[in-house]
Write an enzyme that holds these catalytic residues in place. Structure first.
Site, PDB file in Angstrom:
ATOM      1  N   GLU A  47     -64.744   7.381-120.360  1.00  0.00           N
ATOM      2  CA  GLU A  47     -63.886   8.449-119.842  1.00  0.00           C
ATOM      3  C   GLU A  47     -62.422   8.261-120.243  1.00  0.00           C
ATOM      4  O   GLU A  47     -61.524   8.831-119.617  1.00  0.00           O
ATOM      5  CB  GLU A  47     -64.013   8.519-118.322  1.00  0.00           C
ATOM      6  CG  GLU A  47     -65.426   8.821-117.841  1.00  0.00           C
ATOM      7  CD  GLU A  47     -65.532   8.807-116.328  1.00  0.00           C
ATOM      8  OE1 GLU A  47     -65.065   9.770-115.701  1.00  0.00           O
ATOM      9  OE2 GLU A  47     -66.073   7.843-115.776  1.00  0.00           O
ATOM     10  N   ASN A  65     -66.389   9.829-105.745  1.00  0.00           N
ATOM     11  CA  ASN A  65     -65.521   9.418-106.855  1.00  0.00           C
ATOM     12  C   ASN A  65     -64.217   8.898-106.269  1.00  0.00           C
ATOM     13  O   ASN A  65     -63.520   9.626-105.565  1.00  0.00           O
ATOM     14  CB  ASN A  65     -65.221  10.603-107.774  1.00  0.00           C
ATOM     15  CG  ASN A  65     -66.478  11.230-108.343  1.00  0.00           C
ATOM     16  OD1 ASN A  65     -66.956  10.826-109.378  1.00  0.00           O
ATOM     17  ND2 ASN A  65     -67.024  12.222-107.639  1.00  0.00           N
ATOM     18  N   GLY A  86     -60.524  13.042-111.551  1.00  0.00           N
ATOM     19  CA  GLY A  86     -59.624  13.568-112.575  1.00  0.00           C
ATOM     20  C   GLY A  86     -58.390  14.226-111.987  1.00  0.00           C
ATOM     21  O   GLY A  86     -58.421  14.786-110.891  1.00  0.00           O
TER      22      GLY A  86
END
Length: 314
Positions: free
Chosen positions: A24, A276, A280
């Site tokens: 990522e 998570n 992001g």
């Protein structure tokens, strides 16, 4: 929700950790650049720091006071970096070692959700080189499954399958990333996500995509993915979803900020997919979208996240 009441000098010298070596990396660089610009705009003494380009011991030699972690995936979101920062006694944003490690591991997360009575879809674990009757697994899990590497994020290595041939191929691809693969009953319905900020739930977001599922392309590249914030649930259901997200996050030992993803079945039942701990922060990301709905702009969001470094980590 107030961003911070601190004077910018109280934050000291801040490193924004971005990039790294995970699958990522590119998303992390985009997230990190956005965070860096926002904190610079807030007047902080903030600096880009890519662990691929320089050893993290330079955080000590360069006398950084705290770290904003925006490394996605392995080496940044899995507890290893958090442990190193603890040893160096440098405060950092978000979850500590345990919460990071457990949240990154989809298999351990599922086990904890089940053990604590939280709703999650049925699953099997398949290990590399293990002999498995794939037809039997498909039948046991309803005929259609999601195949997921246990330790990857951003839907990397994931596939939706409903035939033994496709199942075999999906496993081969998933094993390129991980030796343990989660095989999960497919929940046919709408996907929701709930962002966590300062240990509280933000408004939910629902996502729709013309793709097979909400994959890497749908998340970061497609212009056809649609987002709805709030997610369109009745007020009471929205409240319960937020409470469920916080329970799931706390069950994993996660804290500070993050995101919990859900699938809603055709019958309206919510199933937890995963958590998570370093989501992001790009222009297409979900946490900024939910924060904006709560009245926080991107700069205020970044300051609120950085504020978590005063009570987590070292």
């Amino acid at each position: 929700m107030v961003a911070t009441t601190r004077n910018v000098k109280e934050f000291g010298k801040v490193a924004v950790l971005m990039g790294g070596d995970s699958a990522e990396r590119e998303v992390s660089l985009r997230s990190g650049s956005a965070v860096l610009a926002a904190l610079q705009g807030a007047g902080l003494d903030v600096h880009r720091f890519d662990p691929r380009e320089r050893p993290i011991t330079e955080l000590v030699t360069d006398k950084f006071d705290r770290v904003f972690i925006i490394l996605h995936g392995r080496g940044g979101e899995d507890g290893t970096l958090q442990g190193a920062l603890d040893c160096m006694k440098i405060p950092y944003t978000g979850s500590g070692v345990l919460g990071s490690a457990l949240s990154m591991d989809k298999i351990r997360s599922k086990q904890i959700f089940q053990a604590t009575g939280l709703p999650t879809a049925d699953y099997r674990v398949i290990r590399q080189h293990e002999s498995v009757d794939l037809a039997a697994v498909l039948e046991e899990l309803g005929g259609t499954v999601m195949v997921k590497p246990s330790l990857e994020g951003s839907s990397i290595g994931m596939a939706k399958v409903s035939s033994v041939e496709d199942f075999e191929h999906a496993l081969q691809e998933a094993f390129k990333y991980d030796s343990n693969v989660l095989v999960e009953r497919f929940v046919n319905g709408k996907e929701f996500t709930v962002s966590i900020l300062a240990d509280k739930a933000l408004p939910s977001i629902s996502m729709t995509t013309p793709r097979v599922f909400y994959d890497y392309t749908a998340k970061y590249e497609s212009n056809k993915t649609e987002y709805h914030c709030p997610g369109g649930l009745p007020a009471e259901a929205e409240k319960k979803l937020g409470e469920l997200a916080v329970k799931a996050y706390k069950a994993l030992g996660a804290s500070g900020w993050g995101r919990v993803d859900f699938m809603q079945s055709q019958q309206g039942e919510m199933f937890i997919l995963e958590a998570n701990t370093v989501p992001g922060m790009t222009e297409k990301s979900l946490v900024p979208m939910a924060a904006k709905q709560s009245g926080l702009n991107f700069k205020e969001l970044c300051l609120t996240i950085l504020e978590t470094s005063f009570r987590t980590g070292a």
